[in-house]
Scaffold this motif. Structure first.
Motif, PDB file in Angstrom:
ATOM      1  N   ALA A  26       0.849  -0.887   0.008  1.00 24.02           N
ATOM      2  CA  ALA A  26      -0.069   0.075   0.082  1.00 24.02           C
ATOM      3  C   ALA A  26       0.927   1.301   0.016  1.00 24.02           C
ATOM      4  N   TYR A  27       1.991   1.335   0.784  1.00 19.93           N
ATOM      5  CA  TYR A  27       2.818   2.633   0.862  1.00 19.93           C
ATOM      6  C   TYR A  27       4.220   2.184   1.396  1.00 19.93           C
ATOM      7  N   VAL A  28       4.981   2.692   0.943  1.00 18.69           N
ATOM      8  CA  VAL A  28       6.508   2.911   1.455  1.00 18.69           C
ATOM      9  C   VAL A  28       6.993   4.030   1.631  1.00 18.69           C
ATOM     10  N   ARG A  29       7.613   4.102   3.040  1.00 18.64           N
ATOM     11  CA  ARG A  29       8.294   5.335   3.372  1.00 18.64           C
ATOM     12  C   ARG A  29       9.399   5.053   4.165  1.00 18.64           C
ATOM     13  N   ARG A  30      10.213   5.909   4.379  1.00 13.41           N
ATOM     14  CA  ARG A  30      11.491   5.719   5.184  1.00 13.41           C
ATOM     15  C   ARG A  30      11.101   6.144   6.564  1.00 13.41           C
ATOM     16  N   LEU A  31      11.504   5.489   7.563  1.00 14.51           N
ATOM     17  CA  LEU A  31      11.371   5.606   8.807  1.00 14.51           C
ATOM     18  C   LEU A  31      12.507   6.584   9.385  1.00 14.51           C
ATOM     19  N   PRO A  32      12.434   7.346  10.401  1.00 15.98           N
ATOM     20  CA  PRO A  32      13.618   8.174  10.893  1.00 15.98           C
ATOM     21  C   PRO A  32      14.360   7.226  11.579  1.00 15.98           C
ATOM     22  N   GLU A  33      15.775   7.366  11.285  1.00 17.02           N
ATOM     23  CA  GLU A  33      17.044   6.635  11.942  1.00 17.02           C
ATOM     24  C   GLU A  33      16.607   6.373  13.288  1.00 17.02           C
ATOM     25  N   ALA A  34      16.146   7.096  14.133  1.00 16.24           N
ATOM     26  CA  ALA A  34      15.996   6.799  15.430  1.00 16.24           C
ATOM     27  C   ALA A  34      15.017   5.782  15.744  1.00 16.24           C
ATOM     28  N   GLY A  35      14.372   5.460  14.834  1.00 16.60           N
ATOM     29  CA  GLY A  35      13.281   4.235  14.863  1.00 16.60           C
ATOM     30  C   GLY A  35      13.986   3.040  14.743  1.00 16.60           C
ATOM     31  N   TRP A  36      14.936   2.809  14.080  1.00 12.47           N
ATOM     32  CA  TRP A  36      15.748   1.755  13.850  1.00 12.47           C
ATOM     33  C   TRP A  36      16.587   1.527  15.130  1.00 12.47           C
ATOM     34  N   THR A  37      17.168   2.616  15.678  1.00 14.32           N
ATOM     35  CA  THR A  37      18.145   2.452  16.925  1.00 14.32           C
ATOM     36  C   THR A  37      17.180   2.151  17.963  1.00 14.32           C
ATOM     37  N   GLN A  38      15.986   2.775  18.223  1.00 17.85           N
ATOM     38  CA  GLN A  38      15.311   2.393  19.349  1.00 17.85           C
ATOM     39  C   GLN A  38      14.702   0.896  19.229  1.00 17.85           C
ATOM     40  N   ASN A  39      14.493   0.108  18.229  1.00 19.35           N
ATOM     41  CA  ASN A  39      14.027  -0.997  17.901  1.00 19.35           C
ATOM     42  C   ASN A  39      15.100  -1.997  18.565  1.00 19.35           C
ATOM     43  N   ALA A  40      16.433  -1.513  17.969  1.00 17.73           N
ATOM     44  CA  ALA A  40      17.746  -2.273  18.316  1.00 17.73           C
ATOM     45  C   ALA A  40      17.865  -2.295  19.776  1.00 17.73           C
ATOM     46  N   ARG A  41      17.744  -1.521  20.503  1.00 15.91           N
ATOM     47  CA  ARG A  41      17.864  -1.092  21.858  1.00 15.91           C
ATOM     48  C   ARG A  41      16.807  -2.300  22.400  1.00 15.91           C
ATOM     49  N   ILE A  42      15.597  -2.249  22.125  1.00 13.05           N
ATOM     50  CA  ILE A  42      14.626  -2.877  22.781  1.00 13.05           C
ATOM     51  C   ILE A  42      14.912  -4.102  22.557  1.00 13.05           C
ATOM     52  N   GLU A  43      15.183  -4.650  21.305  1.00 12.70           N
ATOM     53  CA  GLU A  43      15.648  -6.090  21.115  1.00 12.70           C
ATOM     54  C   GLU A  43      16.649  -6.622  21.973  1.00 12.70           C
ATOM     55  N   ALA A  44      17.757  -5.795  22.001  1.00  7.30           N
ATOM     56  CA  ALA A  44      18.862  -6.024  22.854  1.00  7.30           C
ATOM     57  C   ALA A  44      18.190  -6.305  24.415  1.00  7.30           C
ATOM     58  N   ILE A  45      17.694  -5.525  24.809  1.00  7.07           N
ATOM     59  CA  ILE A  45      17.290  -5.499  26.280  1.00  7.07           C
ATOM     60  C   ILE A  45      16.466  -6.951  26.390  1.00  7.07           C
TER      61      ILE A  45
END
Length: 52
Positions: A26-45
């Motif tokens: 339906a739609y493709v958009r770039r997420l802010p880089e901070a989103g990737w960083t936050q997800n990586a931190r949550i996964e690491a925890i």
């Protein structure tokens, strides 16, 4: 503006590999880089909690 045509082609190929068509996107958009960083931190925890 950055050319994202290669990224979009890879996403379309991944969707096709799952048995869908490019029209299912339906739609493709770039997420802010901070989103990737936050997800990586949550996964690491989460992984760290599972180890202990």
């Amino acid at each position: 503006m950055q050319d994202d045509s290669e990224v979009i082609a890879v996403i379309a190929a991944a969707v096709a590999a799952l048995g869908h068509s490019a029209e299912d996107i339906a739609y493709v958009r770039r997420l802010p880089e901070a989103g990737w960083t936050q997800n990586a931190r949550i996964e690491a925890i989460s992984v760290r909690k599972e180890c202990f």
